[in-house]
Each structure stands twice: as structure tokens, then as C-alpha cells.
Design an enzyme around this catalytic site. Structure first.
Site, mmCIF file in Angstrom:
data_model
loop_
_atom_site.group_PDB
_atom_site.id
_atom_site.type_symbol
_atom_site.label_atom_id
_atom_site.label_comp_id
_atom_site.label_asym_id
_atom_site.label_seq_id
_atom_site.Cartn_x
_atom_site.Cartn_y
_atom_site.Cartn_z
ATOM 1 N N ASP A 1 -12.607 15.643 -2.804
ATOM 2 C CA ASP A 1 -12.596 16.947 -3.472
ATOM 3 C C ASP A 1 -13.905 17.061 -4.259
ATOM 4 O O ASP A 1 -14.785 16.207 -4.106
ATOM 5 C CB ASP A 1 -11.351 17.030 -4.392
ATOM 6 C CG ASP A 1 -10.867 18.465 -4.592
ATOM 7 O OD1 ASP A 1 -11.707 19.358 -4.830
ATOM 8 O OD2 ASP A 1 -9.639 18.693 -4.541
ATOM 9 N N ILE A 2 -14.025 18.041 -5.131
ATOM 10 C CA ILE A 2 -15.251 18.132 -5.934
ATOM 11 C C ILE A 2 -15.291 16.947 -6.896
ATOM 12 O O ILE A 2 -14.242 16.376 -7.250
ATOM 13 C CB ILE A 2 -15.343 19.478 -6.697
ATOM 14 C CG1 ILE A 2 -14.143 19.670 -7.625
ATOM 15 C CG2 ILE A 2 -15.464 20.648 -5.719
ATOM 16 C CD1 ILE A 2 -14.285 20.875 -8.566
ATOM 17 N N GLN B 1 -4.114 4.084 16.483
ATOM 18 C CA GLN B 1 -5.313 3.342 16.080
ATOM 19 C C GLN B 1 -6.241 3.149 17.282
ATOM 20 O O GLN B 1 -5.784 2.930 18.394
ATOM 21 C CB GLN B 1 -4.914 1.967 15.503
ATOM 22 C CG GLN B 1 -4.035 2.047 14.260
ATOM 23 C CD GLN B 1 -4.803 2.471 13.007
ATOM 24 O OE1 GLN B 1 -5.934 2.926 13.085
ATOM 25 N NE2 GLN B 1 -4.170 2.319 11.859
ATOM 26 N N ASN C 1 -15.600 16.363 -10.106
ATOM 27 C CA ASN C 1 -14.788 16.336 -11.324
ATOM 28 C C ASN C 1 -13.311 16.099 -11.011
ATOM 29 O O ASN C 1 -12.641 15.315 -11.681
ATOM 30 C CB ASN C 1 -14.976 17.653 -12.093
ATOM 31 C CG ASN C 1 -14.226 17.626 -13.406
ATOM 32 O OD1 ASN C 1 -14.523 16.808 -14.273
ATOM 33 N ND2 ASN C 1 -13.237 18.498 -13.551
ATOM 34 N N ASP D 1 -3.267 4.488 -1.756
ATOM 35 C CA ASP D 1 -4.145 4.950 -0.672
ATOM 36 C C ASP D 1 -3.991 6.456 -0.476
ATOM 37 O O ASP D 1 -3.279 6.910 0.416
ATOM 38 C CB ASP D 1 -3.756 4.168 0.598
ATOM 39 C CG ASP D 1 -4.507 4.620 1.842
ATOM 40 O OD1 ASP D 1 -5.612 5.173 1.711
ATOM 41 O OD2 ASP D 1 -3.976 4.418 2.953
ATOM 42 N N THR E 1 -9.912 4.406 11.219
ATOM 43 C CA THR E 1 -9.746 3.530 12.394
ATOM 44 C C THR E 1 -9.124 4.295 13.568
ATOM 45 O O THR E 1 -9.091 3.789 14.680
ATOM 46 C CB THR E 1 -8.897 2.281 12.058
ATOM 47 O OG1 THR E 1 -7.844 2.656 11.185
ATOM 48 C CG2 THR E 1 -9.724 1.213 11.407
ATOM 49 N N LYS F 1 -6.843 8.521 -0.557
ATOM 50 C CA LYS F 1 -8.107 8.975 0.074
ATOM 51 C C LYS F 1 -8.608 10.285 -0.531
ATOM 52 O O LYS F 1 -8.753 11.301 0.169
ATOM 53 C CB LYS F 1 -7.914 9.151 1.586
ATOM 54 C CG LYS F 1 -7.430 7.901 2.303
ATOM 55 C CD LYS F 1 -7.360 8.134 3.797
ATOM 56 C CE LYS F 1 -6.892 6.920 4.563
ATOM 57 N NZ LYS F 1 -5.464 6.603 4.357
ATOM 58 N N GLY G 1 0.896 -1.838 8.813
ATOM 59 C CA GLY G 1 2.032 -0.944 8.635
ATOM 60 C C GLY G 1 3.073 -1.134 9.714
ATOM 61 O O GLY G 1 3.915 -2.031 9.649
ATOM 62 N N ARG G 2 2.975 -0.303 10.766
ATOM 63 C CA ARG G 2 4.021 -0.275 11.797
ATOM 64 C C ARG G 2 4.370 -1.619 12.434
ATOM 65 O O ARG G 2 5.555 -1.868 12.695
ATOM 66 C CB ARG G 2 3.652 0.795 12.847
ATOM 67 C CG ARG G 2 3.846 2.204 12.271
ATOM 68 C CD ARG G 2 3.108 3.264 13.050
ATOM 69 N NE ARG G 2 1.662 3.157 12.877
ATOM 70 C CZ ARG G 2 0.779 4.032 13.352
ATOM 71 N NH1 ARG G 2 1.208 5.082 14.043
ATOM 72 N NH2 ARG G 2 -0.506 3.883 13.141
ATOM 73 N N LYS H 1 0.865 -1.182 0.000
ATOM 74 C CA LYS H 1 0.000 0.000 0.000
ATOM 75 C C LYS H 1 0.896 1.225 0.000
ATOM 76 O O LYS H 1 1.795 1.349 0.835
ATOM 77 C CB LYS H 1 -0.887 0.004 1.258
ATOM 78 C CG LYS H 1 -1.873 1.157 1.270
ATOM 79 C CD LYS H 1 -2.782 1.089 2.480
ATOM 80 C CE LYS H 1 -2.190 1.686 3.717
ATOM 81 N NZ LYS H 1 -1.948 3.147 3.656
#
Ligand code: C5P
Length: 243
Positions: free
Chosen positions: A76-77, A192, A79, A71, A129, A73, A212-213, A45
Site C-alpha cells: 500500500d502507500i 506452486q 504511511n 503473512d 512461488t 504481504k 502448508g498443504r 504462519k
């Protein structure tokens, strides 16, 4: 591996359901970590930190050997988000995401743009999370956002393990759930809030686990990845989604 869409058959090998979050400062660290973990995980990721530092060139390098979940995320608008989805599709990533909080019109625009890239799954973030909202409220909000995402034409959602069963019940087994917040043993929870271990994630019905960590910071990341895969393999998925 390569550029085919991830499918159910591929997920029979449980390591192809483990996504390691390459949350490292830059390209050199990312390549080193990917090489250390190669063979133990099916996906990497690439998130904000690494993409802002190293960009599409690094994504292309990782794509030579692994599936990539980009990833970023998007929120926004409509378009602008749709155009970002086209850029992600052109890059060749196998999964990317938007924020469900961006609303139905934005999600529909994103899903429409993703239609041109059948090898790329588009999912939505429900509730982070790390969000301290009480578990019952988080579950209710996550299910609502999952239903909105499905209605807009998305393939699945990012959610915590604790919301997977309710989302599968509302949206069906084929609607993907991708779960961060994975911790096991005595690992620190870090930022988390709603965590679970790899076995619990599989038995709840999660399709993909993001770690991840716990792997990046382990003395030996490959051993930590194998530990996660072993816990996933030893776990039993819910009867409804056994293959
Ligand atoms: O280090 P850790 O295992 O907590 O990493 C979790 C990863 O999943 C991070 O890259 C984080 O950005 C990502 N993520 C998350 N919660 C979400 C969506 C993505 O933790 N809802």
C-alpha cells in the site's frame, strides 16, 4: 519458546526452522491443528484466510506456545504500510512481511517502523512461488528485489528454494531467506511453480521452510511434519552457513 527474537542458536533445533502455514478456515480448526502439531514445529504462519476470519485474538492464542509469522504481504502507500507494521509489532508477532514490489520508499517506511520492535523480523516477498515466470527471470528478479529490500533495511525475503543461493551470494548469509513451495514424495504441486523438497531447501541455505498443504492435508499431519523435519535434519547446509 515465547517472545524472544528468533536467533541462530534457536535454529540449531531444526524444527524451529519449520513454519506450518495454518491455512484453515477459522479459529477452531487452527487451534486443533496447532495442538496436533505442537512439539513438532517451532512456528506457525498465519496468512490472509485465517487472519481475515479470526484476527488478532487467534494470533495472541498461538503466540502463547509458538513463534508466529504474520503473512499478510502488505502492499500500500508507505504511511499505511508503516502503520500496519506497528500494529503487527504491537501484536507481538516474530515475523511479518511486505511486498518488495511496493517500491523502495514503502520498504524504507516499513523498515523504519519495524525498528521499534527488535523481536520482530521484517521480510519482503520477492516473486510469488506460484508465478509462472521462467526460472532464470524469477531468479534475476528475486535477487534484485532482495538487494532492494536489504538496502531499505529489511531482515530478509520470501523466495523459492531455487533463488536462495543467489540471494545469499548477493546479500550475505545473515540476510534471511524464507521458502514456501516445499513438496516431497509424490505430493501434488497444487498452484506452486518453483518447488523443492525439505532437504534441498536446507542444502540450498534456506533459513526457514514454509509448509502448508503437504502437512495440513496429510492423513496424519504430525507424521508429515516429522517427515519434513527428518529430511531437513538429514541434509547438509552449505559450508558458508554451517554453525
Ligand atoms: O500449501 P503450501 O505449502 O503451498 O503453502 C504455502 C504457503 O506459503 C501459503 O500460505 C502461501 O500463502 C505462502 N506463500 C507462498 N509464496 C510466497 C509467499 C507466501 O506460497 N511467495
Amino acid at each position: 519458546m515465547g517472545h524472544n527474537a528468533p536467533d541462530k542458536g534457536e535454529r540449531n533445533d531444526v524444527k524451529n526452522r519449520l513454519m506450518v502455514a495454518l491455512d484453515v478456515p477459522g479459529q477452531d480448526d487452527a487451534i486443533t491443528m496447532a495442538q496436533r502439531l505442537a512439539g513438532n514445529v517451532g512456528w506457525f504462519k498465519i496468512g490472509l484466510r485465517l487472519f481475515v476470519a479470526s484476527g488478532p485474538e487467534l494470533v495472541r492464542k498461538i503466540l502463547q506456545t509458538h513463534h508466529v509469522f504474520l503473512d499478510l504481504k502488505f502492499h500500500d502507500i508507505p504511511n499505511t504500510v508503516a502503520e500496519a507494521i506497528v500494529s503487527a509489532g504491537n501484536l507481538g508477532v516474530h515475523m511479518t512481511n511486505i511486498h518488495a514490489a511496493g517500491g523502495p520508499e514503502m520498504m524504507r517506511a516499513a523498515a523504519h517502523a519495524a525498528n521499534d520492535f527488535p523481536n520482530m523480523k521484517l521480510i519482503a516477498v520477492t516473486v510469488l512461488t506460484s508465478d509462472p515466470m521462467p526460472p532464470a527471470k524469477a531468479r534475476e528478479t528475486a535477487v534484485q528485489r532482495a538487494e532492494q529490500s536489504q538496502k531499505a533495511g529489511l531482515d530478509g525475503v520470501v523466495c523459492s528454494v531455487h533463488e536462495v543461493a543467489a540471494i545469499k551470494q548477493a546479500c550475505g548469509d545473515d540476510f534471511l531467506t524464507v521458502t514456501p513451495g516445499i513438496r516431497w514424495g509424490n505430493q501434488s504441486t497444487d498452484d506452486q511453480q518453483r518447488i523443492a523438497d525439505p532437504a534441498a531447501a536446507i542444502s540450498a541455505g534456506a533459513d526457514y521452510l514454509v509448509v502448508g498443504r503437504p502437512i495440513l492435508r496429510a492423513d496424519d499431519p504430525a507424521t508429515a511434519a516429522r517427515e519434513a523435519v527428518a529430511m531437513m535434519s538429514a541434509s547438509t547446509p552449505p559450508i558458508a552457513i554451517r554453525q
